[in-house]
Design a protein around this motif. Structure first.
Motif, PDB file in Angstrom:
ATOM      1  N   GLN A   1       0.775  -1.190   0.171  1.00 13.84           N
ATOM      2  CA  GLN A   1       0.006   0.085  -0.109  1.00 13.84           C
ATOM      3  C   GLN A   1       0.917   1.253   0.028  1.00 13.84           C
ATOM      4  N   TYR A   2       2.178   1.255   0.775  1.00  8.59           N
ATOM      5  CA  TYR A   2       2.816   2.535   0.692  1.00  8.59           C
ATOM      6  C   TYR A   2       3.509   2.673  -0.646  1.00  8.59           C
ATOM      7  N   VAL A   3       3.874   1.634  -1.229  1.00 12.42           N
ATOM      8  CA  VAL A   3       4.663   1.650  -2.506  1.00 12.42           C
ATOM      9  C   VAL A   3       3.574   2.131  -3.432  1.00 12.42           C
ATOM     10  N   PHE A   4       2.146   1.676  -3.339  1.00 15.34           N
ATOM     11  CA  PHE A   4       1.249   2.103  -4.455  1.00 15.34           C
ATOM     12  C   PHE A   4       1.026   3.646  -4.237  1.00 15.34           C
ATOM     13  N   GLY A   5       0.565   3.742  -2.890  1.00 14.50           N
ATOM     14  CA  GLY A   5       0.154   5.087  -2.503  1.00 14.50           C
ATOM     15  C   GLY A   5       1.249   6.297  -3.048  1.00 14.50           C
ATOM     16  N   PHE A   6       2.566   6.053  -2.675  1.00 17.99           N
ATOM     17  CA  PHE A   6       3.577   7.030  -3.198  1.00 17.99           C
ATOM     18  C   PHE A   6       3.959   6.955  -4.574  1.00 17.99           C
ATOM     19  N   GLY A   7       3.269   5.882  -5.264  1.00 17.51           N
ATOM     20  CA  GLY A   7       3.527   5.864  -6.788  1.00 17.51           C
ATOM     21  C   GLY A   7       4.843   5.494  -7.089  1.00 17.51           C
ATOM     22  N   LEU A   8       5.548   4.722  -6.205  1.00 15.86           N
ATOM     23  CA  LEU A   8       6.652   3.931  -6.417  1.00 15.86           C
ATOM     24  C   LEU A   8       6.768   2.611  -7.111  1.00 15.86           C
ATOM     25  N   ASP A   9       5.626   2.182  -7.459  1.00 16.16           N
ATOM     26  CA  ASP A   9       5.520   0.748  -8.206  1.00 16.16           C
ATOM     27  C   ASP A   9       5.989   1.014  -9.732  1.00 16.16           C
ATOM     28  N   ARG A  10       6.345   0.029 -10.090  1.00 12.54           N
ATOM     29  CA  ARG A  10       7.139   0.265 -11.451  1.00 12.54           C
ATOM     30  C   ARG A  10       6.088   0.923 -12.494  1.00 12.54           C
ATOM     31  N   PRO A  11       4.876   0.374 -12.753  1.00 15.91           N
ATOM     32  CA  PRO A  11       4.178   1.134 -13.650  1.00 15.91           C
ATOM     33  C   PRO A  11       4.036   2.795 -13.549  1.00 15.91           C
TER      34      PRO A  11
ATOM     35  N   SER B   1       7.112  13.222 -17.626  1.00 12.14           N
ATOM     36  CA  SER B   1       7.918  14.230 -16.882  1.00 12.14           C
ATOM     37  C   SER B   1       9.237  14.459 -18.042  1.00 12.14           C
ATOM     38  N   GLY B   2       9.465  13.395 -18.759  1.00  8.69           N
ATOM     39  CA  GLY B   2      10.666  13.613 -19.424  1.00  8.69           C
ATOM     40  C   GLY B   2      12.018  13.052 -19.019  1.00  8.69           C
ATOM     41  N   VAL B   3      11.922  12.786 -17.503  1.00  9.89           N
ATOM     42  CA  VAL B   3      13.113  12.237 -16.892  1.00  9.89           C
ATOM     43  C   VAL B   3      13.059  10.708 -16.835  1.00  9.89           C
ATOM     44  N   PRO B   4      14.186  10.191 -17.716  1.00 14.68           N
ATOM     45  CA  PRO B   4      14.312   8.729 -17.787  1.00 14.68           C
ATOM     46  C   PRO B   4      14.130   8.095 -16.465  1.00 14.68           C
ATOM     47  N   PHE B   5      13.379   6.775 -16.746  1.00 19.54           N
ATOM     48  CA  PHE B   5      13.165   5.770 -15.771  1.00 19.54           C
ATOM     49  C   PHE B   5      14.256   5.550 -14.596  1.00 19.54           C
ATOM     50  N   ASP B   6      15.443   5.273 -15.506  1.00 18.06           N
ATOM     51  CA  ASP B   6      16.664   4.632 -14.679  1.00 18.06           C
ATOM     52  C   ASP B   6      17.342   6.073 -13.787  1.00 18.06           C
ATOM     53  N   ASP B   7      16.945   6.925 -14.628  1.00 15.82           N
ATOM     54  CA  ASP B   7      17.405   8.473 -13.495  1.00 15.82           C
ATOM     55  C   ASP B   7      16.428   8.551 -12.323  1.00 15.82           C
ATOM     56  N   LEU B   8      15.145   8.200 -12.434  1.00 17.02           N
ATOM     57  CA  LEU B   8      14.314   8.282 -11.397  1.00 17.02           C
ATOM     58  C   LEU B   8      14.655   7.132 -10.441  1.00 17.02           C
ATOM     59  N   MET B   9      15.123   5.747 -11.004  1.00 16.72           N
ATOM     60  CA  MET B   9      15.388   4.799  -9.957  1.00 16.72           C
ATOM     61  C   MET B   9      16.547   5.246  -9.049  1.00 16.72           C
ATOM     62  N   THR B  10      17.557   5.884  -9.595  1.00 12.35           N
ATOM     63  CA  THR B  10      18.795   6.259  -8.915  1.00 12.35           C
ATOM     64  C   THR B  10      18.771   6.931  -7.716  1.00 12.35           C
ATOM     65  N   VAL B  11      17.618   7.871  -7.599  1.00 14.84           N
ATOM     66  CA  VAL B  11      17.322   8.682  -6.183  1.00 14.84           C
ATOM     67  C   VAL B  11      16.481   7.596  -5.272  1.00 14.84           C
TER      68      VAL B  11
ATOM     69  N   LEU C   1      12.349  -1.840  -1.266  1.00 23.01           N
ATOM     70  CA  LEU C   1      11.226  -2.312  -1.555  1.00 23.01           C
ATOM     71  C   LEU C   1      10.227  -1.592  -2.613  1.00 23.01           C
ATOM     72  N   ALA C   2      10.937  -0.483  -3.122  1.00 16.48           N
ATOM     73  CA  ALA C   2      10.005   0.292  -4.232  1.00 16.48           C
ATOM     74  C   ALA C   2      10.364  -0.333  -5.721  1.00 16.48           C
ATOM     75  N   ALA C   3       9.461  -0.363  -6.420  1.00 17.75           N
ATOM     76  CA  ALA C   3       9.499  -0.845  -7.780  1.00 17.75           C
ATOM     77  C   ALA C   3       9.803  -2.320  -7.723  1.00 17.75           C
TER      78      ALA C   3
ATOM     79  N   LYS D   1      13.227  14.961  -8.431  1.00 14.82           N
ATOM     80  CA  LYS D   1      14.019  14.640  -9.524  1.00 14.82           C
ATOM     81  C   LYS D   1      13.047  14.967 -10.746  1.00 14.82           C
ATOM     82  N   ALA D   2      11.638  14.494 -10.666  1.00 13.06           N
ATOM     83  CA  ALA D   2      10.852  14.471 -11.853  1.00 13.06           C
ATOM     84  C   ALA D   2      10.217  15.841 -12.202  1.00 13.06           C
ATOM     85  N   LEU D   3       9.929  16.699 -10.863  1.00  5.64           N
ATOM     86  CA  LEU D   3       9.098  17.738 -11.184  1.00  5.64           C
ATOM     87  C   LEU D   3       9.651  18.975 -10.681  1.00  5.64           C
ATOM     88  N   GLY D   4      10.723  18.852  -9.689  1.00  8.13           N
ATOM     89  CA  GLY D   4      11.268  19.928  -9.028  1.00  8.13           C
ATOM     90  C   GLY D   4      11.996  20.675  -9.673  1.00  8.13           C
TER      91      GLY D   4
END
Ligand code: GDP
Length: 392
Positions: A285-295, A304-314, A319-321, A389-392
């Protein structure tokens, strides 16, 4: 505790625990938590064809136009019927894309009956220009039916771009104020007192009035529906992430009590089995609620135009994704048990809603309480970093 039904459940849970009926307590706690996770929220999105309803329905749910489950956008007038679009992670939250009232020859009350107005918690009326007679008639009728409505002046990015091109001394704030004032005045002239108008761009939900809209909706919803909306909201501000964290935190004492109740059931190994399964469910539920699941992360990467791998680096939490299983939870906990144990359990113990709790139950309560707090803190911190990273 929100509804009388909830208070009743809590009393029943306490009574079962005090009577040493842990199995009943577990069933009741689970029922209580399930009910909280399944509170239906039906949001009606209405307005003329082309005003941006479907695009909003998709953006709100973090789904790209054209993806599976997306509302078809850019469709010319069709004989549409009300279509529900469930949130991918919270199917109890549905955004309904309603046909426009425009061009229809029957009155607004018939329209509302046709779309089955009773089921909606509130209506959002869309327009990409000034609001028209039909919008006003509809709003009045919604009010008569004792439902709430909000006006969204959509595609505000288009207006700002056009104004910027045509004005030498362009001020975004002033332009937006002007557009909003215009809409409000036009609605007031047609008899709507104090209309609530929000300027929104579905292409940039984190900008303009979308946050204000969500805050208003949350404030005006009945208390027991607020979390349903909150969890389904896209993470478009640090404030929303914080609110989600607080809402999850408030539930931890119940998860911990569930684990305490399991510790009190005299079946060998039951407590650990319940704890791992319980933690896996809650952490999902935490992972879904914070949008940290893979989809969700993939979809954020695209929008956002920020590559998935870049998002994963932070992202630091292991337990995410990932697909959550009890085994993964046990593995992660065994790696960070020392850290988790350091988290003050004192506060947790104070919250135990039972008097005279046996030692095993108290231990189980404390362990689950501090573990979930620890995981929640990490996941929420990751969500903030991903947001920045994505929107800031
Ligand atoms: P609907 O008929 O009300 O569901 O409208 P759609 O969602 O299909 O949108 C109609 C057109 O407006 C599409 O081409 C969308 O891409 C465009 N559109 C929708 N929302 C926005 C927005 O916020 N900004 C801009 N610039 N275009 C938008």
């Amino acid at each position: 505790m929100d509804t009388p039904h909830d208070c009743e459940s809590v009393e029943e849970i306490k009574e079962a625990l005090q009577n040493n009926n842990q199995a009943k307590a577990m069933a009741k706690i689970q029922e209580y938590l399930d009910r909280q996770n399944n509170i239906p929220l039906n949001i009606a999105i209405t307005g003329e064809t082309g005003s941006g309803k479907s695009t909003f329905v998709n953006a709100f749910r973090g789904i790209k136009d054209g993806d599976a489950g997306a509302a078809p956008t850019g469709v010319r007038e069709t004989t549409k019927k009300p279509t529900p679009y469930p949130h991918p992670n919270y199917p109890n939250v549905k955004l309904w894309d309603l046909p426009g009232v425009g061009g229809r020859h029957f009155p607004a009350d018939q329209y509302l009956n046709d779309v089955g107005f009773e089921k909606f918690d509130f209506f959002i009326i869309f327009s990409d220009t000034r609001f028209r007679e039909n919008d006003v008639k509809l709003a009045r009728e919604i009010q008569r039916m004792k439902k709430k409505f909000y006006f969204v002046r959509s595609k505000i990015d288009n207006d700002l771009r056009a104004q910027k091109r045509s004005q030498r001394e362009f001020s975004e704030t002033e332009t937006k104020e002007q557009i909003k004032e215009d809409c409000i005045q036009c609605l007031q002239e047609q008899g709507i007192q104090s209309p609530q108008v929000f300027l929104v761009s579905s292409f940039e939900l984190h900008l303009h009035d979308f946050s204000l809209l969500t805050e208003t909706l949350e404030r005006e919803l009945p208390e027991h529906k607020r979390n349903a909306l909150l969890f389904a909201m896209p993470n478009i501000s640090l404030e929303i992430i914080n609110k989600k964290k607080k809402a999850f935190q408030a539930k931890i004492k119940w998860h911990a009590t569930l684990s305490a109740a399991a510790a009190g059931v005299p079946v060998p190994g039951l407590s650990i089995a319940v704890d791992a399964a319980l933690l896996a469910g809650v952490v999902t539920q935490y992972v879904f609620g914070f949008g940290l699941d893979r989809p969700s992360l993939k979809s954020l990467a695209e929008s956002s135009g920020v590559p998935f791998d870049d998002l994963m680096t932070v992202i630091i939490s292991p337990l995410a994704a990932r697909e959550m299983t009890a085994d993964l939870i046990i593995k992660v906990l065994s790696q960070c048990a020392g850290t988790a144990a350091l988290i003050a359990a004192e506060e947790g113990s104070r919250l135990i809603p039972i008097i005279g709790i046996p030692a095993a139950m108290a231990l189980s309560f404390t362990a689950t309480y501090s573990t979930l707090n620890f995981i929640l803190n990490n996941i929420a911190a990751d969500a903030q970093k991903v947001f920045e990273k994505a929107l800031g």
